[in-house]
Design an enzyme around this catalytic site. Structure first.
Site, short mmCIF file in Angstrom:
data_model
loop_
_atom_site.label_atom_id
_atom_site.label_comp_id
_atom_site.label_asym_id
_atom_site.label_seq_id
_atom_site.Cartn_x
_atom_site.Cartn_y
_atom_site.Cartn_z
N HIS A 205 1.03 -1.27 -0.12
CA HIS A 205 -0.04 -0.03 0.04
C HIS A 205 0.93 1.09 -0.03
O HIS A 205 1.63 1.45 0.98
CB HIS A 205 -0.83 -0.27 1.15
CG HIS A 205 -1.69 1.18 1.65
ND1 HIS A 205 -2.96 0.97 1.42
CD2 HIS A 205 -1.41 2.24 1.69
CE1 HIS A 205 -3.63 2.19 1.67
NE2 HIS A 205 -2.67 3.03 2.06
N CYS A 238 -4.29 10.28 4.78
CA CYS A 238 -4.47 9.65 6.15
C CYS A 238 -4.88 10.95 7.18
O CYS A 238 -3.90 11.44 7.34
CB CYS A 238 -3.65 8.66 6.42
SG CYS A 238 -3.83 8.18 8.15
ZN ZN Z 1 -3.21 4.75 3.11
#
Ligand code: ZN
Length: 304
Positions: A205, A238
């Site tokens: 990721h 995030c």
């Molecule tokens: Zn992420």
């Protein structure tokens, strides 16, 4: 290279949760359905976390309720604890993902407990998921660096992977949560993890925060991952990671892989159309380069 890589679309969760506004539930459902129609078979559709902390995901149950259940599509719900797991199962997720942060400080900031406590919670949730017939997988976050602690030793990341593997996950993912990683780091971590955990499916990721996302994805493919996360249009970040910007764009990733002869099962033209739709919906330019440049040129006039 003749092989295939599974694309896990994370735009509806990782992407939308960092948007300043909240996308209406019906639009989220349309977003997921467009991606499924483009050939994406596995999507992180929402997270079951405290709606006060992540208001963009407050409609998790309604999103799941609005999705057509298909036996060939995995709807992943992100959970951080038992309460989130119970919500995800009740809502109808057929796969749950949990995250354990490789950095102790980041884990406490993100999840309110230390890394050891999150590993223990994961092992309990994994057991419950297997019992409930829901597929569990786990991500080791901040695996390439931490905004609070800086360098994270590769030995620590691999050791955490060994411990979470005891929960018998479908797969273990390594996340560059704040987009600091470089390809040599990816090769080393994936190589060591494969040696430590033979036979375990691995996923990666990446965030493109420092423009290394697609290079890291290439390194991960070369190192032997089975799957890669990406977000349509490259949206995302995030909320707990300062200055983290978008995931690698799904269009750009699929373009690179397919042109390399690595199969993804995704229809690139449909994906680009979805990115254009998303850009219009969000009302601002989004990072994907394919949306700007288009796919591989088609001859202007076809020979008769
Ligand atoms: Zn992420």
């Amino acid at each position: 290279m003749t092989r295939s890589i599974e694309i896990v679309e994370v735009g509806p969760r990782d992407g939308l949760q960092s948007e300043p506004g909240v996308m209406p539930t019906a639009t989220k459902i349309e977003f997921v359905e467009r991606l499924v129609a483009a050939g994406i078979k596995r999507l992180e559709v929402t997270s079951f976390v405290n709606p006060k902390k992540v208001p963009q995901m407050a409609d998790a149950e309604q999103v799941l309720a609005g999705l057509k259940k298909r036996s060939d599509v995995w709807y992943v719900g992100l959970v951080l604890n038992q309460k989130g797991f119970d919500r995800a199962v009740a809502a109808g997720c057929n796969e749950i993902g949990m995250a354990v942060v490789a950095s102790e400080t980041f884990n406490r900031r993100n999840q309110g407990v230390g890394t050891d406590d999150s590993i223990a919670a994961w092992l309990e949730i994994a057991k419950a998921a297997h019992a409930a017939g829901v597929r569990p997988q786990v991500t080791v976050s901040a695996a390439f660096g931490c905004p609070f602690e800086g360098e994270i030793a590769v030995e620590r990341v691999v050791e955490i992977a060994r411990r979470v593997a005891e929960g018998n996950p479908h797969e273990i993912a390594f996340a560059d949560t704040i987009g600091v990683g470089v390809p040599s780091q990816v090769s080393e971590l994936i190589g060591r993890a494969r040696a430590a955990l033979p036979g375990m499916r691995l996923r990666a990721h990446f965030h493109n925060t420092r423009n290394t996302g697609l290079a890291n994805a290439y390194a991960a493919v070369e190192a032997g991952v089975s799957a890669l996360d990406s977000s349509a249009g490259g949206i995302g970040g995030c909320p707990f990671a300062p200055a983290a910007t978008g995931n690698i764009p799904t269009e750009d990733l699929v373009y690179m892989l397919e042109r390399m002869g690595v199969r993804t099962g995704v229809n690139l033209d449909a994906l680009i159309a979805t990115g254009e739709w998303l850009q219009g919906t969000l009302g601002r330019p989004i990072p994907s380069m394919l949306l700007k440049a288009g796919s591989f040129p088609k001859p202007a006039t076809q020979a008769a």
